[in-house]
Each structure stands twice: as C-alpha cells, then as structure tokens.
Design an enzyme around this catalytic site. Structure first.
Site, PDB file in Angstrom:
ATOM      1  CE  LYS A 105      -4.419   0.688   0.466  1.00 27.47           C
ATOM      2  NZ  LYS A 105      -5.273  -0.336  -0.090  1.00 27.47           N
TER       3      LYS A 105
HETATM    4  N1  GLU Z   1      -7.199  -0.546  -3.497  1.00 32.61           N
HETATM    5  C1  GLU Z   1      -7.733  -1.521  -4.064  1.00 32.61           C
HETATM    6  C2  GLU Z   1      -7.923  -2.355  -2.785  1.00 32.61           C
HETATM    7  O1  GLU Z   1      -7.626  -1.961  -1.375  1.00 32.61           O
HETATM    8  C3  GLU Z   1      -7.289  -2.316  -5.068  1.00 32.61           C
HETATM    9  C4  GLU Z   1      -5.861  -2.490  -4.968  1.00 32.61           C
HETATM   10  C5  GLU Z   1      -5.560  -3.002  -6.578  1.00 32.61           C
HETATM   11  O2  GLU Z   1      -6.058  -3.146  -7.226  1.00 32.61           O
HETATM   12  O3  GLU Z   1      -4.060  -3.247  -6.490  1.00 32.61           O
HETATM   13  O4  GLU Z   1      -8.219  -3.515  -2.595  1.00 32.61           O
END
Ligand code: GLU
Length: 412
Positions: A105
């Site tokens: 993240k």
């Molecule tokens: N931000 C989204 C999540 O928390 C998608 C992450 C992604 O597609 O890599 O799952």
C-alpha cells in the site's frame, strides 16, 4: 492492544489467526513484520509558486507469494501505521483470492480536493519518481485507492515509462482503457461487493429480491455497489457521502442523475440522516464503504442489520466486531468482500503482460468465478471449524502466506 486504530485492528486479527492456525512464534514474527517500508518527502510547487512538502509512503508488506500489489491513497490522515495496516490486509486479500501477489500500500498525507489538476499531476509524478526504485511490473504494482483514480494511474504509468525509455503499462493497474486498462476495472470492487452481498443473503436464507441495503459511502466503491445491487433486485434504501446520509429516493439511478446535475444528494422527496442514523437503520444489509473504523464499540450496539458487508478496508474495530458477533450478525470481511478490485487489477496486469485484451463478459465471468471460489472456501471453513467468516477468511489467507514462507525457507 486495546486502542482502536487500523494497525491495531489488523494486528489483533493477525494474532488471533496465528493462534487459531497453531502457527509458531517464529511464524508470528515473520507474518507481523512489514518487509520493506519507504517514507519519502514529496515537494510540490503550488500553482501560486509556493513550495510545500508532503509525507509519502510505500509499504511492501510481503513478497512471499509474488510481487507486492496494492493501492495508493491520498487522504490527510494517511500515515505510516495506517499504510502498514492496509498493506497487511492486501497480503491476506491476495492470498485468500489466490492471486500470485504479495501485498503493498502507498499514499500521501494530502487532501486531493485542495489541489488543482496540475498540482495533483505534479505531486503524483514526483511521488512516483521517489518510489520508482522499488516499483515495477515484477516488483510492486500500485493501483487506485481512496482519493486516487485512473488519472493518477496514467501519470504514474507515464512517469515510470519515461524513466524506463519505453512504455510499461503493467507497472500500475486501474489505468484508463486506452492506456492498457481493463474493461470492468472501474466497477470491479462494487461488482464484487454485490456478489458477496448476494451470497451472504443466500447463506442467511434471506430472499435477494427486495432485500434492503444501506450503504455508507457513495464513492468509487459505494456507487458501483449500489448500481450492482439494484441490478440484482435488491433495494438500496440509504447512502451517504461526506456531508451525511440520504434516504427516501426512488432509485440509485435517479439519485445519481440528480447528483451529476446538482452536485448534492438532496433529491426532492428524500430525507437527510446523520451518518450514525444510516448505520443504525433497520435493514437486511449494512455496507460500510468509506473509511476505517465506522463500526466501533460506540456504533456497533445500535446496528440492526442482519448482515454487514465490508466494502471499505478495516471498517470494523475488534470491539465493534465482537459486538456484532454477539448479536449474531454475519460479517463478510473486507479481504473477501472488496477483493473484486484487486482481482480485476490482476486481470489488467495479465492482459498488459500478454498484450491481449479481454471482453467485458470475460472479465465479468472470471471475476465471478474467483469470488465465488473464495466465498465457498470461506463458508466451508467457517462451517467446519465453527469460526466467523472473518476468522475463516484470515485463516485461509494467512495460512497460504505461512505455507509459502515455509516452502521457500529462510535465506541464508
Ligand atoms: N485499493 C484496492 C484495494 O484496497 C485495489 C488494490 C489493487 O487493485 O491493487 O483492494
């Protein structure tokens, strides 16, 4: 571990899972530690010439099962602890859905609504250039999250590609279609939340047709969830945005048209509610689809819904979770309920690597089959081990990461 914070929530959940799986203290050490943490200062020249510094982060929580994967969040509350907790959740989410990824993240502590489009572009490009050494299609693949969208992904892809000297679409997912994005990515998280809601209703023996739903949040996740639920025959009775909640509208489609024309949700005939009143509505399903810690020791006692489907990441604190469990509420956990986004991100990455693009139907069918497999696995573990769906989902996800770690062994 008594305070209610996203990192505390994630660590409490992990500790419980490690114990339930009978893993060792060595496993706890390796599973509870983020593997790579990068903090960067991101300078931004504002349109008026002033220079401001912003804190940026990228956390690669795990690369045990493949390159790390996860979104980039722009929000004033972004900090290192929150980013670590969200990267941890991505790790269990990718393992639960059996995607060949670790978890990551990133984010910047900034309110994107206070930036002009040009400022947002400069900030995104500089952030990308600061984290450039650790991202890449085989290393770590960013995507949108709260406060970012396909524009940001286009700028990230361009910044990475200009530095590489050639086009590298597979470095990020959630891109515009013309730059190698996937059909169905924009609505994917909401489509997945709707599939999870349908299956939870089935598990509780509640008829899908006319089942009532309240959704906290009307952004990228909440809006598409509402659309998909309505298409499945459910009745969305209330939604909320940052200004509060609204109920009494005839349909989500009508509410959205009104919002596009007027910039607010006050469609004639509707009534305003507070966010708390929305959480406490007498509905079949409550979907928190905004930020963390919506359901806490303070808000959980008043919840009347029979099912909670976590569209957001980490919306329920451990205390809130315990209260819901006592009430017999079925909670579909975030790592299962909102996994549709990263599942279609995975499809996008595969398509980019193959330079071969799928139809919308192929995306839909493959999303449904991966989500249904994960849902069935969670339900089966929940039934055979007499644990909650959250415990079952974490046991599967954490168990897979631990197994991969054991098989790879420790270097040197
Ligand atoms: N931000 C989204 C999540 O928390 C998608 C992450 C992604 O597609 O890599 O799952």
């Amino acid at each position: 571990m008594t305070t209610e914070s996203p990192l505390n929530t994630a660590l409490v959940q992990l500790r419980g899972t490690v114990d339930k799986l009978g893993l060792s203290e060595n496993d706890w050490q390796t599973l509870s530690t983020p593997r790579r943490v990068l903090q960067v200062a991101v300078p931004l020249r504002r349109d008026n010439g002033d220079v401001e510094m912003y804190d940026g982060y990228r956390v690669q929580y795990s690369t045990t099962r493949g390159p790390s994967k996860g979104g980039v969040r722009y929000h004033p509350d972004v900090d290192l602890d929150e980013t670590i907790s969200l990267a941890m959740l991505m790790t269990w989410k990718c393992a639960l859905t059996n995607l060949p990824y670790g978890g990551a993240k990133g984010g910047i502590a900034v309110d994107p609504s206070k930036l002009s489009a040009r400022e947002n572009e400069r900030l995104t490009r500089r952030y990308t250039s600061e984290i450039l050494p650790i991202i890449g299609p085989e290393r770590d693949i960013p995507a949108p999250d709260v406060g970012t969208d396909e524009r940001n992904m286009a700028w990230m892809m361009d910044t990475y590609s200009v530095n590489a000297g050639f086009s590298v679409p597979s470095v990020v997912t959630g891109k515009p279609i013309v730059l190698g994005g996937s059909l169905g990515r924009t609505s994917a998280t909401g489509d997945g939340v709707a599939i999870a809601t349908r299956e939870a209703l089935r598990a509780r023996g509640i008829d899908i047709n006319g089942a009532t739903v309240a959704i906290q949040g009307f952004g990228k996740v909440g809006y598409w969830t509402a659309v998909a639920l309505e298409n499945m025959g459910m009745k969305v009775v209330a939604v909320s945005d940052v200004n509060g909640a609204v109920t009494g509208f005839s349909s989500v489609a009508d509410l959205w048209s009104y919002f596009l024309a007027n910039g607010n949700l006050d469609i004639p005939g509707s009534d305003r509610l507070t966010n708390q009143e929305l959480l406490h509505l007498d509905v079949d399903v409550l979907i928190p689809a905004a930020l963390a810690d919506a359901i806490t020791g303070a808000t959980a006692p008043g919840i009347k819904a029979k099912i909670v489907v976590e569209g957001a990441n980490g919306p329920t604190s451990p205390l809130g979770d315990a209260i819901l469990q006592d009430k017999g509420v079925l909670v579909v956990p975030d790592i299962l309920a909102n996994s549709g986004g990263v599942i279609v991100s995975y499809f996008e990455w595969v398509q980019d690597k193959q330079n071969y693009f799928w139809s919308a139907d192929e995306v839909r069918e493959n999303l449904s089959s991966i989500m249904m497999r994960a849902l069935h696995e969670v339900e089966a573990v929940s039934n055979t081990k007499s644990v909650t769906w959250r415990d079952a989902a974490l046991m599967i996800g954490v168990g897979r990461v631990a197994e991969a770690h054991h098989l790879r062994g420790l270097y040197p």
